[in-house]
Design an enzyme around this catalytic site. Structure first.
Site, PDB file in Angstrom:
ATOM      1  N   LEU A  10      -6.631  -2.565  12.182  1.00 31.28           N
ATOM      2  CA  LEU A  10      -7.888  -2.214  12.852  1.00 31.28           C
ATOM      3  C   LEU A  10      -8.002  -0.721  13.145  1.00 31.28           C
ATOM      4  O   LEU A  10      -8.516  -0.311  14.177  1.00 31.28           O
ATOM      5  CB  LEU A  10      -8.046  -3.042  14.132  1.00 31.28           C
ATOM      6  CG  LEU A  10      -8.140  -4.555  13.867  1.00 31.28           C
ATOM      7  CD1 LEU A  10      -8.087  -5.345  15.177  1.00 31.28           C
ATOM      8  CD2 LEU A  10      -9.416  -4.902  13.097  1.00 31.28           C
ATOM      9  N   VAL A  76      -4.331  -1.366   5.894  1.00 31.73           N
ATOM     10  CA  VAL A  76      -3.314  -0.526   6.542  1.00 31.73           C
ATOM     11  C   VAL A  76      -2.983   0.602   5.572  1.00 31.73           C
ATOM     12  O   VAL A  76      -3.458   0.610   4.440  1.00 31.73           O
ATOM     13  CB  VAL A  76      -2.048  -1.349   6.902  1.00 31.73           C
ATOM     14  CG1 VAL A  76      -2.396  -2.447   7.888  1.00 31.73           C
ATOM     15  CG2 VAL A  76      -1.383  -1.943   5.668  1.00 31.73           C
ATOM     16  N   LYS A  77      -2.196   1.552   6.018  1.00 33.74           N
ATOM     17  CA  LYS A  77      -1.861   2.691   5.151  1.00 33.74           C
ATOM     18  C   LYS A  77      -1.205   2.211   3.853  1.00 33.74           C
ATOM     19  O   LYS A  77      -0.378   1.299   3.881  1.00 33.74           O
ATOM     20  CB  LYS A  77      -0.878   3.609   5.878  1.00 33.74           C
ATOM     21  CG  LYS A  77      -1.479   4.939   6.303  1.00 33.74           C
ATOM     22  CD  LYS A  77      -0.481   5.681   7.180  1.00 33.74           C
ATOM     23  CE  LYS A  77       0.383   6.605   6.376  1.00 33.74           C
ATOM     24  NZ  LYS A  77      -0.106   7.900   6.103  1.00 33.74           N
ATOM     25  N   SER A 130     -15.069   2.326  -0.576  1.00 32.37           N
ATOM     26  CA  SER A 130     -15.494   3.703  -0.354  1.00 32.37           C
ATOM     27  C   SER A 130     -16.691   3.771   0.572  1.00 32.37           C
ATOM     28  O   SER A 130     -17.529   2.880   0.596  1.00 32.37           O
ATOM     29  CB  SER A 130     -15.878   4.375  -1.676  1.00 32.37           C
ATOM     30  OG  SER A 130     -16.320   5.696  -1.408  1.00 32.37           O
ATOM     31  N   LYS A 184     -11.196   2.854  -8.094  1.00 36.26           N
ATOM     32  CA  LYS A 184     -11.373   3.604  -6.837  1.00 36.26           C
ATOM     33  C   LYS A 184     -10.639   4.946  -6.914  1.00 36.26           C
ATOM     34  O   LYS A 184     -11.142   5.969  -6.431  1.00 36.26           O
ATOM     35  CB  LYS A 184     -10.862   2.795  -5.636  1.00 36.26           C
ATOM     36  CG  LYS A 184     -10.879   3.571  -4.309  1.00 36.26           C
ATOM     37  CD  LYS A 184     -12.286   3.943  -3.904  1.00 36.26           C
ATOM     38  CE  LYS A 184     -12.516   4.889  -2.769  1.00 36.26           C
ATOM     39  NZ  LYS A 184     -11.560   5.406  -1.903  1.00 36.26           N
ATOM     40  N   HIS A 187     -12.812   7.197  -8.800  1.00 33.75           N
ATOM     41  CA  HIS A 187     -13.914   7.578  -7.905  1.00 33.75           C
ATOM     42  C   HIS A 187     -13.483   8.788  -7.071  1.00 33.75           C
ATOM     43  O   HIS A 187     -14.222   9.759  -6.917  1.00 33.75           O
ATOM     44  CB  HIS A 187     -14.280   6.391  -7.005  1.00 33.75           C
ATOM     45  CG  HIS A 187     -15.126   6.742  -5.805  1.00 33.75           C
ATOM     46  ND1 HIS A 187     -14.630   7.401  -4.693  1.00 33.75           N
ATOM     47  CD2 HIS A 187     -16.448   6.552  -5.551  1.00 33.75           C
ATOM     48  CE1 HIS A 187     -15.588   7.587  -3.824  1.00 33.75           C
ATOM     49  NE2 HIS A 187     -16.712   7.082  -4.312  1.00 33.75           N
ATOM     50  N   ASN A 188     -12.279   8.739  -6.543  1.00 34.16           N
ATOM     51  CA  ASN A 188     -11.816   9.844  -5.699  1.00 34.16           C
ATOM     52  C   ASN A 188     -11.571  11.114  -6.506  1.00 34.16           C
ATOM     53  O   ASN A 188     -11.835  12.217  -6.026  1.00 34.16           O
ATOM     54  CB  ASN A 188     -10.553   9.434  -4.939  1.00 34.16           C
ATOM     55  CG  ASN A 188     -10.876   8.522  -3.764  1.00 34.16           C
ATOM     56  OD1 ASN A 188     -11.908   7.858  -3.747  1.00 34.16           O
ATOM     57  ND2 ASN A 188     -10.006   8.483  -2.783  1.00 34.16           N
ATOM     58  N   GLU A 191     -14.812  12.510  -6.923  1.00 34.39           N
ATOM     59  CA  GLU A 191     -15.192  13.062  -5.604  1.00 34.39           C
ATOM     60  C   GLU A 191     -14.609  14.484  -5.442  1.00 34.39           C
ATOM     61  O   GLU A 191     -15.302  15.408  -5.014  1.00 34.39           O
ATOM     62  CB  GLU A 191     -14.667  12.107  -4.524  1.00 34.39           C
ATOM     63  CG  GLU A 191     -14.804  12.537  -3.089  1.00 34.39           C
ATOM     64  CD  GLU A 191     -14.104  11.519  -2.153  1.00 34.39           C
ATOM     65  OE1 GLU A 191     -14.454  10.334  -2.170  1.00 34.39           O
ATOM     66  OE2 GLU A 191     -13.200  11.936  -1.397  1.00 34.39           O
TER      67      GLU A 191
END
Ligand code: 6PG
Length: 469
Positions: A10, A76-77, A130, A184, A187-188, A191
């Site tokens: 969270l 989570v990380k 994202s 993804k 995508h980065n 970016e």
């Protein structure tokens, strides 16, 4: 209450995604290792409209509260925390349950974990998400990869939670295995390229064109009403308007010029090298971050070398117009590189990727969202086997219209001593791709001379070696 889905982790993204899922009408169970975050999330769910969200501080109770077969998102990380979370979850999950990792994870880790949990009869997906905090809360772009039956189970939820654009929700099943994480990651990388191209535009407009922050804000706001309309251009205009509340002037001028990073852009460049796909624009963006980090060395070097004399007679309006076109043309090259890398890897692993569908789900919710992505989708609709965006009839026309401006901008930057690595890399990519003959013949000759590496000939079949002595 029996909940439809569960979410572990969270922090900012997890908390906001959980609230979004609850708000869309799917009761959700949430769990976090440190219990305060559970209390925070429950309090927010109440404050934001009594949303159907139940917090748990015990992982066994959390799992028991989810309807079977269970679907559990973990946020989570990346790396070890994901392995630790899975190890705790699998103690309580049952065959047929599904784990979805929503972090920026390395795709091979997802594939390894999918194999591990399959031994217990569990399904596993890696899902790129994202859009940052706001996207997670209001509608992100999501890139789920893994077993198709897992996608079908959660599709009704994800399709409602995702950002919505004119042609549907910004989520689709990307493909099997680590395909979702991979897309993804690209995508980065894209970016990074977009952000660097915008930063170079700023550098030229400010240092060659002499534009003030107010003028820059107006220029970017104007660009955001045309072909460049996108989230990153919009926030750039917003940044130039922001005054410093801790001193005189503008906040942007007080920010240290060292770019941080979490590393997904580096993975993209590593992958491009691994797959032998040219990705110069994204590589230039990554290198620019590394060089920005050498602040002290740069300050020392700046005392050693003078700036070239500034070019005279700059017409601000003409420069703004040229830079806009250079930015757009450079962006086409950067996306061409990213899409080609996705395609190459998709073919290697037989992921069956649909490049048009991938461009479509980037139209909303994510950091690179832009009207431009609809043009990319249309290009792949016209020809799903398009070898390069540069040869799509529409993009080719747009590049032809802009190439004079593009060359003027790069030339002006070179003469002014302003580094424009991403503009230049994009232009070099275009110029290399569009030329029927490159100087690679000479490199082949050198390789053959010193190492007998052989060469092919233009006028006959076969492999040749010359006696260069
Ligand atoms: C997104 C972002 C997100 C995050 C990156 C930033 O799509 O929402 O890409 O994943 O902002 O981690 O990356 P760097 O910290 O490497 O710049």
């Amino acid at each position: 209450m029996s909940t439809r889905i569960g979410l572990v982790g969270l922090a900012v993204m997890g908390q906001n995604l959980a609230l979004n899922i609850a708000e869309k009408g799917f009761p959700i169970a949430v769990y976090n290792r440190s219990p305060e975050k559970v209390d925070d999330t429950v309090a927010r769910a109440q404050a934001e409209g009594d949303l159907p969200l139940v917090g748990y501080k015990d992982i066994q109770d959390f799992v028991a509260a989810i309807e079977r077969p269970r679907s559990v998102i973990i946020l989570v990380k990346a790396g070890k925390p994901v392995d630790d979370t899975i190890a705790k979850l699998v103690e309580h999950l049952e065959p047929g349950d599904l784990i979805i990792d929503g972090g920026n994870e390395w795709f091979e880790n997802t594939e390894r974990r999918a194999r591990q949990v399959a031994e217990r009869g569990l399904l596993y997906m890696g899902m790129g998400v994202s859009g940052g905090e706001e996207g997670a809360r209001k509608g992100p772009s999501m890139m789920p990869g893994g077993p198709q039956e897992a996608w079908e189970r959660v599709a009704p939820i994800l399709q409602k939670v995702a950002a919505q654009v004119d042609d549907g929700p910004c989520v689709t099943w990307i493909g099997p295995g680590g395909a979702g994480n991979y897309v993804k990651m690209i995508h980065n990388g894209i970016e990074y390229g977009d952000m660097q191209l915008i930063a170079e535009s700023y550098d030229i407009l400010k240092h060659v064109g002499g534009l003030s922050n107010d003028e820059l804000a107006d220029v970017f706001a104007e660009w955001n009403r045309g072909e460049l309309e996108s989230f990153l251009i919009e926030i750039t205009a917003q940044i130039f308007r922001r005054r410093d509340d801790q001193g005189d002037g503008w906040l942007v001028d007080k920010i240290l010029d060292k770019t941080g990073m979490k590393g997904t852009g580096r993975w993209t460049v590593q992958e491009a090298a691994e797959r032998s796909v040219a990705a110069g624009t994204m590589t230039a963006a990554l290198d620019a971050r590394y060089l920005s980090g050498l602040k002290d060395e740069r300050v020392a070097a700046s005392r050693l070398f003078d700036d070239p004399a500034p070019p005279a007679g700059i017409d601000k309006a003409a420069l703004v117009n040229d830079v806009r076109q250079a930015l757009y043309a450079s962006k086409i090259c950067s996306y061409a590189q990213g899409m080609n890398l996705i395609r190459a890897t998709g073919e290697t692993f037989a992921w069956g990727l649909d490049l048009g569908a991938i461009a479509r789900i980037w139209k909303g919710g994510c950091i690179i969202r832009a009207v431009f992505l609809d043009r990319i989708k249309q290009a792949y609709d016209r020809d799903p086997k398009l070898p390069n965006l540069l040869v799509d009839a529409e993009f080719a026309r747009e590049i032809k219209e802009r190439q004079d401006a593009w060359r003027r901008v790069v030339g002006l930057a070179v003469a002014s001593g302003i580094a424009t690595p991403a503009f230049s890399a994009s232009l070099a990519y275009f110029d290399s791709y569009r030329r029927a003959r490159l100087p690679a013949n000479l490199v082949q000759a050198q390789r053959d001379l010193f190492g007998a590496h052989t060469f092919e000939r233009t006028d006959r079949e076969g492999s040749f070696h010359a006696d260069w002595e």
